[in-house]
Motif scaffolding. Structure first.
Motif, mmCIF file in Angstrom:
data_model
loop_
_atom_site.group_PDB
_atom_site.id
_atom_site.type_symbol
_atom_site.label_atom_id
_atom_site.label_comp_id
_atom_site.label_asym_id
_atom_site.label_seq_id
_atom_site.Cartn_x
_atom_site.Cartn_y
_atom_site.Cartn_z
ATOM 1 N N GLU A 1 -3.536 -5.785 1.515
ATOM 2 C CA GLU A 1 -2.179 -5.891 0.621
ATOM 3 C C GLU A 1 -2.025 -7.485 0.260
ATOM 4 O O GLU A 1 -1.810 -7.591 -0.872
ATOM 5 C CB GLU A 1 -1.042 -5.794 1.576
ATOM 6 N N GLU B 1 0.865 -1.200 0.016
ATOM 7 C CA GLU B 1 -0.030 0.055 -0.064
ATOM 8 C C GLU B 1 0.640 1.363 -0.121
ATOM 9 O O GLU B 1 1.355 1.515 0.827
ATOM 10 C CB GLU B 1 -0.872 -0.101 1.138
ATOM 11 N N ASP C 1 -9.006 -4.642 -0.337
ATOM 12 C CA ASP C 1 -8.468 -3.531 0.233
ATOM 13 C C ASP C 1 -7.034 -3.992 0.906
ATOM 14 O O ASP C 1 -6.424 -3.148 1.379
ATOM 15 C CB ASP C 1 -9.224 -2.782 1.166
#
Length: 537
Positions: free
Chosen positions: A440, A256, A438
């Motif tokens: 990783e 991210e 959402d």
């Protein structure tokens, strides 16, 4: 480790190879020489059916050790190729170029020449097979690697070498993909980097954030400079420039890009260059397993990157996040290639037998009304009322019903699935569980590949056959009925696993070894004799 043959040694080596034949010839009458040579070739080739077949068809004549220009060109091309085997991440010692040259130098008779002739063919065949199709057999490394490698007939290699330009034959062996060429370039870059000390000291911290000042921040700065993410700087603070460099690093490593050097970012940052080199060499071996035409347009699912892409002539034209199989027995997504044939809009979920009896049967035994969104069907395809079933009377082996979920917004497959029929029952599909995208690290499925943007994926696939792909898709979706939509041109699908991969533009990308497969491949390559060579200078 020093390369088998250095560049300074190469010129004299070729000259010696050219002279060794001349030194043997002339020692005996021509007829006797010919007989001795052919007998030696037949004897040496007898233990290898393919080599024996080639020389039998060729009248036991030389293709490497003759006096003519053709034989000399073949010798020189092979010696040059073997001297550069390390550039491809191949096991240099397996080809024993030094030993070959010594035997050529020691040749004193036509019998010696005949034995060397076969040895050159045997070495060439080993090198050609390794370079074109890989050193390892994928299925022997990990049961999840279902990759079926195409192996060329061995005699065809020898026929090509005899009849075609030897340089052209050897140049055509490795994968011709841009990916392979870029991986070779990255391998060379990392070897030079390692020889000069790598990226320097690791960053000693658990987390670093913008605004901080510390020795660890300086170490972070210096490591990012060494990696090429930051220009030289004397700044001691975690400033905006350092934050941007961290974000760029995160993007290149599937993290991210929040600009905070947290645990996962620092773990990736502190991986030494030697480990990244292993990933590149493994990726080159994997590229050899997939050495062939992937299709001008194809779908590439990289399990370690948790992504699905559509590529047109090596250019990514669509990309979406994906959820892949969980890192658990029976749930890891396999690697293989096939062709996408159709999509199903408003799909019915046919619950796999393993999920039906291992997950849902125990729930229905505890409560017959559990998972009420699922329906039961008998062997004739007739729906069965739950009230008529004594679930306690069955076990995983004897449970006689199929379980299905009809089309709906809450269907486990979402509103569309993409089919490339295969024996592993793997496909791409939508999902109602959007929050997982959402994360990783996105290994949560039973093995199939879930897409974050399945509608957009469908539009792109339909764009080749519909003037208004979005309008067409939604007109079918709006019916609520399960509908099969054939793709007029089937699209190759390659489910791959790359902890190192390249982009047409930009830095090499690195990802985590989510299933541990690349570690096992490296271990096998290491046992086969592949080494990490640090090029000096």
């Amino acid at each position: 480790m020093k390369p088998a043959i250095s560049r300074r040694e190469f010129g004299p080596l070729l000259a010696g190879a050219a002279l060794f034949v001349t030194g043997v010839l002339g020692a005996a009458p021509a007829a006797a020489q010919s007989t001795a040579f052919r007998q030696a070739v037949a004897e040496a080739a007898a233990s290898d059916r393919d080599i024996a077949e080639f020389y039998r068809a060729n009248g036991y004549r030389a293709i490497w050790t003759g006096e003519g220009a053709g034989d000399a060109a073949r010798r020189q091309a092979l010696i040059r190729a073997l001297s550069q085997a390390d550039a491809h991440g191949l096991p240099v010692a397996r080809y024993d170029l030094g030993g070959l040259m010594a035997r050529m130098g020691d040749a004193r008779s036509m019998r010696d020449l005949g034995l060397i002739e076969v040895e050159l063919s045997r070495t060439y065949l080993q090198y050609a097979r390794d370079l074109q199709s890989g050193i390892l057999i994928p299925s022997q490394i990990d049961e999840g690697i279902k990759r079926e490698v195409s192996y060329r007939d061995r005699t065809a290699y020898l026929i090509d070498m005899k009849e075609k330009s030897p340089r052209d034959v050897l140049r055509a062996l490795p994968p011709q993909s841009q990916e392979y060429a870029r991986l070779m370039k990255e391998k060379l870059h990392l070897e030079h980097l390692i020889a000069q000390g790598g990226w320097g000291p690791a960053v000693p911290a658990d987390v670093l954030k913008p605004g901080q000042e510390s020795g660890a921040v300086i170490a972070l700065r210096d490591r990012l400079i060494a990696m090429g993410y930051l220009d030289r700087s004397a700044s001691r603070s975690y400033d905006a420039r350092l934050q941007q460099a961290v974000q760029a690093f995160q993007a290149d490593h599937g993290l991210e890009p929040d600009g905070v050097a947290g645990a996962s970012t620092l773990a990736a940052l502190n991986i030494p260059a030697s480990e990244r080199l292993k990933s590149v060499i493994v990726a080159m071996e994997r590229e050899r397993w997939l050495n062939g035409d992937r299709g001008a347009r194809h779908i590439l699912v990289n399990l370690t990157d948790f992504s699905a892409r559509i590529l047109d002539n090596d250019i990514v034209t669509f990309r979406t996040r994906a959820v892949v199989g969980m890192n658990a027995s029976g749930r890891r997504s396999p690697e293989f290639s096939d062709a996408m044939e159709y999509m199903v809009i408003n799909p019915t979920w046919h619950v796999p037998r393993s999920i039906a009896v291992q997950e849902y049967l125990p729930q229905m035994q505890a409560n017959p009304n559990a998972v009420s969104h699922l329906r039961l069907y008998d062997s004739r395809g007739r729906e069965v009322s739950r009230g008529a079933v004594n679930f306690g009377a069955y076990n995983a082996r004897t449970f006689p019903f199929a379980i299905k979920q009809p089309p709906s917004n809450s269907n486990a497959l979402g509103l569309v699935k993409f089919m490339f029929p295969n024996k592993y029952n793997i496909y791409l599909h939508d999902t109602p569980h959007k929050s997982l995208f959402d994360r990783e690290k996105r290994d949560f499925s039973h093995g199939c590949i879930r897409l974050q943007q399945p509608f957009e994926f469908a539009y792109e696939l339909l764009s080749r056959q519909e003037s208004d792909p979005m309008g067409y898709f939604h007109s079918v979706l709006g019916t609520g009925r399960e509908t099969y939509v054939n793709l007029k041109a089937h699209v190759p699908v390659h489910i791959i696993y790359r902890t190192a991969f390249t982009l047409a533009q930009g830095r090499t990308q690195y990802r985590g070894d989510v299933y541990g497969r690349d570690a096992r491949i490296w271990e096998a390559l290491d046992k086969a004799g592949v080494s990490l060579t640090a090029v000096q200078g």
